[in-house]
Design an enzyme around this catalytic site. Structure first.
Site, PDB file in Angstrom:
ATOM      1  N   SER A 125      43.830  40.354  50.717  1.00 37.60           N
ATOM      2  CA  SER A 125      44.342  41.544  50.031  1.00 37.60           C
ATOM      3  C   SER A 125      45.396  42.231  50.880  1.00 37.60           C
ATOM      4  CB  SER A 125      43.165  42.491  49.812  1.00 37.60           C
ATOM      5  OG  SER A 125      43.626  43.783  49.520  1.00 37.60           O
ATOM      6  N   TYR A 150      35.560  47.461  53.214  1.00 37.95           N
ATOM      7  CA  TYR A 150      36.000  46.356  52.355  1.00 37.95           C
ATOM      8  C   TYR A 150      37.196  45.653  52.996  1.00 37.95           C
ATOM      9  CZ  TYR A 150      38.742  44.034  48.739  1.00 37.95           C
ATOM     10  OH  TYR A 150      39.494  43.112  48.051  1.00 37.95           O
ATOM     11  N   LYS A 154      37.846  41.666  54.699  1.00 37.95           N
ATOM     12  CA  LYS A 154      38.942  40.729  54.415  1.00 37.95           C
ATOM     13  C   LYS A 154      39.630  40.323  55.723  1.00 37.95           C
ATOM     14  CE  LYS A 154      38.575  40.456  49.998  1.00 37.95           C
ATOM     15  NZ  LYS A 154      38.129  39.210  49.389  1.00 37.95           N
TER      16      LYS A 154
HETATM   17  P1  NAD Z   1      35.590  40.427  40.459  1.00 33.62           P
HETATM   18  O1  NAD Z   1      34.518  41.318  40.938  1.00 33.62           O
HETATM   19  O2  NAD Z   1      35.983  40.487  39.035  1.00 33.62           O
HETATM   20  O3  NAD Z   1      35.243  38.899  40.799  1.00 33.62           O
HETATM   21  C1  NAD Z   1      34.459  38.542  41.928  1.00 33.62           C
HETATM   22  C2  NAD Z   1      33.349  37.650  41.438  1.00 33.62           C
HETATM   23  O4  NAD Z   1      32.548  37.256  42.550  1.00 33.62           O
HETATM   24  C3  NAD Z   1      32.406  38.358  40.453  1.00 33.62           C
HETATM   25  O5  NAD Z   1      32.287  37.560  39.292  1.00 33.62           O
HETATM   26  C4  NAD Z   1      31.072  38.445  41.193  1.00 33.62           C
HETATM   27  O6  NAD Z   1      29.979  38.329  40.317  1.00 33.62           O
HETATM   28  C5  NAD Z   1      31.191  37.282  42.162  1.00 33.62           C
HETATM   29  N1  NAD Z   1      30.419  37.384  43.404  1.00 33.62           N
HETATM   30  C6  NAD Z   1      30.383  38.410  44.306  1.00 33.62           C
HETATM   31  N2  NAD Z   1      29.591  38.084  45.332  1.00 33.62           N
HETATM   32  C7  NAD Z   1      29.122  36.829  45.107  1.00 33.62           C
HETATM   33  C8  NAD Z   1      28.277  35.942  45.825  1.00 33.62           C
HETATM   34  N3  NAD Z   1      27.740  36.267  46.981  1.00 33.62           N
HETATM   35  N4  NAD Z   1      28.021  34.727  45.280  1.00 33.62           N
HETATM   36  C9  NAD Z   1      28.558  34.358  44.080  1.00 33.62           C
HETATM   37  N5  NAD Z   1      29.363  35.159  43.371  1.00 33.62           N
HETATM   38  C10 NAD Z   1      29.648  36.380  43.881  1.00 33.62           C
HETATM   39  O7  NAD Z   1      36.861  40.660  41.395  1.00 33.62           O
HETATM   40  P2  NAD Z   1      38.349  40.151  41.247  1.00 33.62           P
HETATM   41  O8  NAD Z   1      39.195  41.313  40.967  1.00 33.62           O
HETATM   42  O9  NAD Z   1      38.406  38.968  40.371  1.00 33.62           O
HETATM   43  O10 NAD Z   1      38.637  39.721  42.758  1.00 33.62           O
HETATM   44  C11 NAD Z   1      38.470  38.396  43.211  1.00 33.62           C
HETATM   45  C12 NAD Z   1      38.729  38.354  44.701  1.00 33.62           C
HETATM   46  O11 NAD Z   1      40.036  38.843  44.958  1.00 33.62           O
HETATM   47  C13 NAD Z   1      37.777  39.221  45.521  1.00 33.62           C
HETATM   48  O12 NAD Z   1      37.484  38.547  46.719  1.00 33.62           O
HETATM   49  C14 NAD Z   1      38.584  40.459  45.794  1.00 33.62           C
HETATM   50  O13 NAD Z   1      38.176  41.108  46.966  1.00 33.62           O
HETATM   51  C15 NAD Z   1      39.974  39.879  45.920  1.00 33.62           C
HETATM   52  N6  NAD Z   1      41.030  40.865  45.626  1.00 33.62           N
HETATM   53  C16 NAD Z   1      41.015  41.546  44.451  1.00 33.62           C
HETATM   54  C17 NAD Z   1      41.995  42.490  44.190  1.00 33.62           C
HETATM   55  C18 NAD Z   1      41.979  43.303  42.907  1.00 33.62           C
HETATM   56  O14 NAD Z   1      42.640  44.339  42.857  1.00 33.62           O
HETATM   57  N7  NAD Z   1      41.274  42.886  41.863  1.00 33.62           N
HETATM   58  C19 NAD Z   1      43.004  42.724  45.130  1.00 33.62           C
HETATM   59  C20 NAD Z   1      43.011  41.994  46.314  1.00 33.62           C
HETATM   60  C21 NAD Z   1      42.012  41.062  46.561  1.00 33.62           C
END
Ligand code: NAD
Ligand code: UDP
Length: 339
Positions: A125, A150, A154
């Site tokens: 991120s 958080y 990362k």
């Molecule tokens: P999201 O919460 O929609 O998706 C994450 C998924 O991981 C969820 O379906 C959740 O159920 C699953 N999960 C969490 N812990 C788990 C575990 N221990 N075992 C199995 N499944 C697990 O989030 P997103 O927005 O799709 O983000 C995906 C990734 O991208 C994350 O790592 C997030 O930190 C990163 N990210 C997101 C953003 C954003 O703004 N959405 C920005 C930068 C980075």
């Protein structure tokens, strides 16, 4: 490369990436414990793609259960989305964030060793840049000093992956630093629907638009920016999803460790996004300008030249496309994946 383990594949970015993977001939295997997503996503993916991806409802932290996934599937590469992502919650429960986010990444690396899987793409991120010294941000800018646990997780995972790549000659690691994903698949079948009151701007806007929430508060109107509100780099989630396919192609060239910003390279203010949403969807959003939110930096946007030069990837969709697609998803699914 054919079979791709997609952790967190029923989540917001993961589900859009699964669509792209199938479209590009890959065979995704999803692992998700559904702590922040719904099983209904699989039906929607089947409708969009015409095939139902293989799915395991387990936690990536559960090494024994994960071992079975590696036993049953010959995995060529991993895309590791699984993780907790609420900045506010991470301040309250840092240990939960460290054990889930860092813990699950460690499990994956151990299993990669055991099953000789050499390729991994990781969801990092823009938050790893902390308070950036200059704009736009390039990948070689300093990281660390994150503003939340958080962000720290990362950063820690990035360090872990960098050390892993150093000590594993045949490892190929792509760290992708996402900026602000918004939008949804144009079908309106998959999208973002956070539980509770949204922290992020776009879901807040769409929930005001659909009538679930009354009024958007713009956090701060007195920043030193063109209209006083904060600047971010909003990227359409389908562009972001495509970036993962490009990253897999890059890993096929055995590059070792690579790091890319995935954004648009353009900054948009909060007020500009609100107005773009109004224009794209021909409606008014009820908003007021309020106090600044703790921890927000005035501006944050990416230089994405490296991803273009080295992978040939760049974002092609506009803010207006994203506003239209976010609303298409929200208006068709006022309660997200729940009926
Ligand atoms: P999201 O919460 O929609 O998706 C994450 C998924 O991981 C969820 O379906 C959740 O159920 C699953 N999960 C969490 N812990 C788990 C575990 N221990 N075992 C199995 N499944 C697990 O989030 P997103 O927005 O799709 O983000 C995906 C990734 O991208 C994350 O790592 C997030 O930190 C990163 N990210 C997101 C953003 C954003 O703004 N959405 C920005 C930068 C980075
Ligand atoms: N924001 C806002 N009102 C909200 C939510 C967010 O004004 O209800 C602003 C926030 O201050 C930031 C931008 O929108 O400037 C993007 O915030 P978000 O939480 O979506 O992403 P961040 O960049 O903080 O990761």
């Amino acid at each position: 490369m054919g079979k791709i383990l997609v952790t967190g594949g029923t989540g917001y970015i993961g589900s859009h990436t699964v669509v792209e993977l199938i479209k590009n001939g890959y065979d995704p295997v999803i692992v998700d414990n559904l702590c922040n997503s719904k099983i209904e996503v699989l039906n929607r993916l089947e409708t969009i793609c015409g095939v139902r991806p293989k799915f395991y409802q387990i936690s990536v932290q559960d090494k024994e259960a994960m071992r079975q996934v590696f036993e049953e599937n010959e995995i060529d590469a991993i895309i590791h989305f699984a993780g907790l992502k609420s900045v506010g919650e991470s301040v309250l429960y840092p240990e939960k964030y460290y054990s889930n986010n860092v813990g699950s990444s460690k499990v994956l690396l151990e299993l990669m060793d055991e099953y000789r899987v050499h390729n991994i793409v990781f969801s990092s991120s823009a938050t790893v840049y902390g308070v950036p010294e200059r704009m736009p941000i390039v990948e070689s800018d300093p990281i660390g000093n994150c503003s939340s646990p958080y962000g720290d997780t990362k950063y820690q995972i990035e360090l872990l992956l960098m050390d892993y790549a150093k000590t594993h000659e045949d490892a190929n690691v792509a760290i992708l630093r996402y900026f602000n994903p918004i939008g949804a698949h144009p079908s309106g079948l998959i999208g973002e629907y956070p539980t509770g009151i949204p922290n992020n701007l776009m879901p807040y806007i769409t929930q005001v638009a659909v009538g679930t929430l009354e009024c958007l508060t713009v956090f701060g109107g007195d920043y030193d920016t063109r209209d006083g509100s904060c600047i971010r780099d909003y990227i359409h989630v389908c562009d972001l999803a495509e970036g993962h396919v490009y990253a897999l192609h890059k890993l096929e060239t055995k590059p070792g460790l690579v790091i890319y910003n995935l954004g648009t390279g353009r900054g948009t203010t909060v007020l500009e996004l609100v107005h773009a949403f109004e224009e794209a969807n021909n409606m008014k959003i009820n908003y007021k300008v309020g106090a600044r939110r703790d921890g927000d930096v005035p501006e944050n946007y990416a230089n994405c030249d490296k991803a273009y030069k080295e992978m040939g990837w760049k974002a092609t969709r506009t803010i207006k496309d994203a506003c239209r697609d976010s609303w298409n998803w929200q208006s068709k699914n006022p309660h997200g994946y729940d009926k």
